[in-house]
Design a protein around this motif. Structure first.
Motif, PDB file in Angstrom:
ATOM      1  N   ASP A   1       0.838  -1.197   0.000  1.00  0.00           N
ATOM      2  CA  ASP A   1       0.000   0.000   0.000  1.00  0.00           C
ATOM      3  C   ASP A   1       0.876   1.251   0.000  1.00  0.00           C
ATOM      4  OD1 ASP A   1      -2.862   1.232   0.710  1.00  0.00           O
ATOM      5  OD2 ASP A   1      -1.335   2.228   1.948  1.00  0.00           O
TER       6      ASP A   1
ATOM      7  N   ALA B   1       0.559   4.336   1.070  1.00  0.00           N
ATOM      8  CA  ALA B   1       0.634   5.086   2.328  1.00  0.00           C
ATOM      9  C   ALA B   1       1.465   4.337   3.363  1.00  0.00           C
ATOM     10  CB  ALA B   1      -0.774   5.349   2.873  1.00  0.00           C
ATOM     11  N   ARG B   2       1.223   3.030   3.481  1.00  0.00           N
ATOM     12  CA  ARG B   2       1.997   2.246   4.444  1.00  0.00           C
ATOM     13  C   ARG B   2       3.459   2.164   4.032  1.00  0.00           C
ATOM     14  NH1 ARG B   2      -3.027  -0.876   4.722  1.00  0.00           N
ATOM     15  NH2 ARG B   2      -2.311  -2.297   3.072  1.00  0.00           N
TER      16      ARG B   2
ATOM     17  N   ALA C   1       2.131  10.681   9.458  1.00  0.00           N
ATOM     18  CA  ALA C   1       1.038  11.108   8.585  1.00  0.00           C
ATOM     19  C   ALA C   1       1.480  12.274   7.710  1.00  0.00           C
ATOM     20  CB  ALA C   1      -0.181  11.503   9.423  1.00  0.00           C
TER      21      ALA C   1
ATOM     22  N   ALA D   1       3.940  11.095   5.031  1.00  0.00           N
ATOM     23  CA  ALA D   1       3.338  10.285   3.975  1.00  0.00           C
ATOM     24  C   ALA D   1       2.257  11.042   3.210  1.00  0.00           C
ATOM     25  CB  ALA D   1       2.749   9.004   4.572  1.00  0.00           C
ATOM     26  N   GLY D   2       1.901  12.245   3.695  1.00  0.00           N
ATOM     27  CA  GLY D   2       0.893  13.049   3.018  1.00  0.00           C
ATOM     28  C   GLY D   2      -0.510  12.502   3.146  1.00  0.00           C
ATOM     29  N   ILE D   3      -0.831  11.925   4.313  1.00  0.00           N
ATOM     30  CA  ILE D   3      -2.169  11.377   4.534  1.00  0.00           C
ATOM     31  C   ILE D   3      -2.754  11.949   5.821  1.00  0.00           C
ATOM     32  CG2 ILE D   3      -1.704   9.236   3.285  1.00  0.00           C
ATOM     33  CD1 ILE D   3      -1.171   7.868   5.925  1.00  0.00           C
ATOM     34  N   ALA D   4      -4.052  11.773   6.007  1.00  0.00           N
ATOM     35  CA  ALA D   4      -4.728  12.277   7.197  1.00  0.00           C
ATOM     36  C   ALA D   4      -4.306  11.480   8.427  1.00  0.00           C
ATOM     37  CB  ALA D   4      -6.239  12.182   7.027  1.00  0.00           C
TER      38      ALA D   4
ATOM     39  N   THR E   1      -6.259   8.298   8.938  1.00  0.00           N
ATOM     40  CA  THR E   1      -5.858   7.247   7.997  1.00  0.00           C
ATOM     41  C   THR E   1      -4.556   6.601   8.437  1.00  0.00           C
ATOM     42  OG1 THR E   1      -6.917   8.458   6.190  1.00  0.00           O
ATOM     43  CG2 THR E   1      -5.331   6.758   5.579  1.00  0.00           C
ATOM     44  N   ALA E   2      -3.616   7.426   8.885  1.00  0.00           N
ATOM     45  CA  ALA E   2      -2.319   6.908   9.335  1.00  0.00           C
ATOM     46  C   ALA E   2      -2.498   5.976  10.527  1.00  0.00           C
ATOM     47  CB  ALA E   2      -1.401   8.069   9.700  1.00  0.00           C
TER      48      ALA E   2
ATOM     49  N   HIS F   1      -3.558   2.538   9.383  1.00  0.00           N
ATOM     50  CA  HIS F   1      -2.452   1.819   8.744  1.00  0.00           C
ATOM     51  C   HIS F   1      -1.421   1.360   9.764  1.00  0.00           C
ATOM     52  CE1 HIS F   1      -3.769   2.366   4.694  1.00  0.00           C
ATOM     53  NE2 HIS F   1      -3.597   3.679   4.666  1.00  0.00           N
TER      54      HIS F   1
END
Length: 234
Positions: free
Chosen positions: A16, A18-19, A38, A41-44, A47-48, A51
């Motif tokens: 994945d 993000a992971r 987070a 990785a550029g994610i919320a 969401t982090a 994961h």
């Protein structure tokens, strides 16, 4: 016992984006909070967290608690080695016939020169150090392992490398092994010995940590490493 389903689960977790991004951030060996991962990785953050929970449950990450804070790090050198080897395959475009070669930008060029691979040095600098020790008969590196010779132990002792610090010679971890460098495609030194070399380089002020995995060689370090390993530091 390894099963194909366990192999597939691990591959899916790492596969994945993000992971994979968060695990790549942790390749410098330092622990980080969920919020830091987070952002990297550029994610919320929510969401982090999901994961990270999956990666921890699978044994790929471990969590350290300090008061109210939780920090994540790679669970073991074996996880870091898996990621480094995947990077080597991915950088070569394996499995993608006709794929264009990856063009590395300035940031990647800095990582190619010198970086950390979990708890040991990687990049052109680390490969040069390994080549020098092999040529002098100070270390033996084979595809399935490595060994430090008596000459190598004397050489490292003269540099102030403490081979009994950290996990030491009697720990469960492999003492010396080659690690295929994803950018140079040749081995650098990993295991307890590789970690001891990085600690010494940091402690002597020969290198300093930069952003993420990047490592910068200091002016004094450039002189010391050239004298010790007969290789040009970046």
């Amino acid at each position: 016992m390894l099963t194909t389903s366990a192999l597939a689960r691990t591959a899916a977790l790492v596969g994945d984006p993000a992971r994979a991004g968060m695990m790549a951030i942790l390749m410098d060996g330092r622990a980080r909070s969920a919020a830091e991962l987070a952002r990297g990785a550029g994610i919320a953050p929510q969401t982090a967290s999901g994961h990270l929970a999956q990666l921890t449950a699978a044994g790929l990450l471990t969590v350290e608690r300090q008061g109210r804070h939780r920090y994540h790090r790679l669970a073991s050198p074996a996880v870091a080695r898996m990621l480094e080897e995947i990077m080597a395959v991915a950088a070569g475009g394996a499995g993608a016939p006709g794929a264009r070669p990856v063009r590395l930008g300035p940031r990647d060029a800095a990582l190619r020169e010198a970086r950390t691979c979990y708890d040991h040095l990687a990049g052109r600098l680390a490969v040069g150090m390994a080549d020098s020790m092999v040529a002098r008969g100070q270390i033996e590196l084979e595809s399935d392992g490595g060994a430090l010779t008596a000459a190598g132990a004397a050489f490292l002792g003269g540099l102030g490398v403490d081979l009994d610090a950290g996990e030491g010679r009697r720990g469960r971890r492999v003492f010396c092994r080659p690690c295929l460098d994803w950018s140079e495609r040749r081995p650098h030194i990993a295991g307890v010995l590789g970690a001891a070399l990085l600690r010494t380089c940091l402690g002597q002020g020969w290198v300093r940590r930069g952003e993420g995995r990047a490592v910068a060689v200091t002016p004094g370090g450039r002189v010391a490493l050239r004298r010790a390993f007969s290789c040009e530091a970046p």
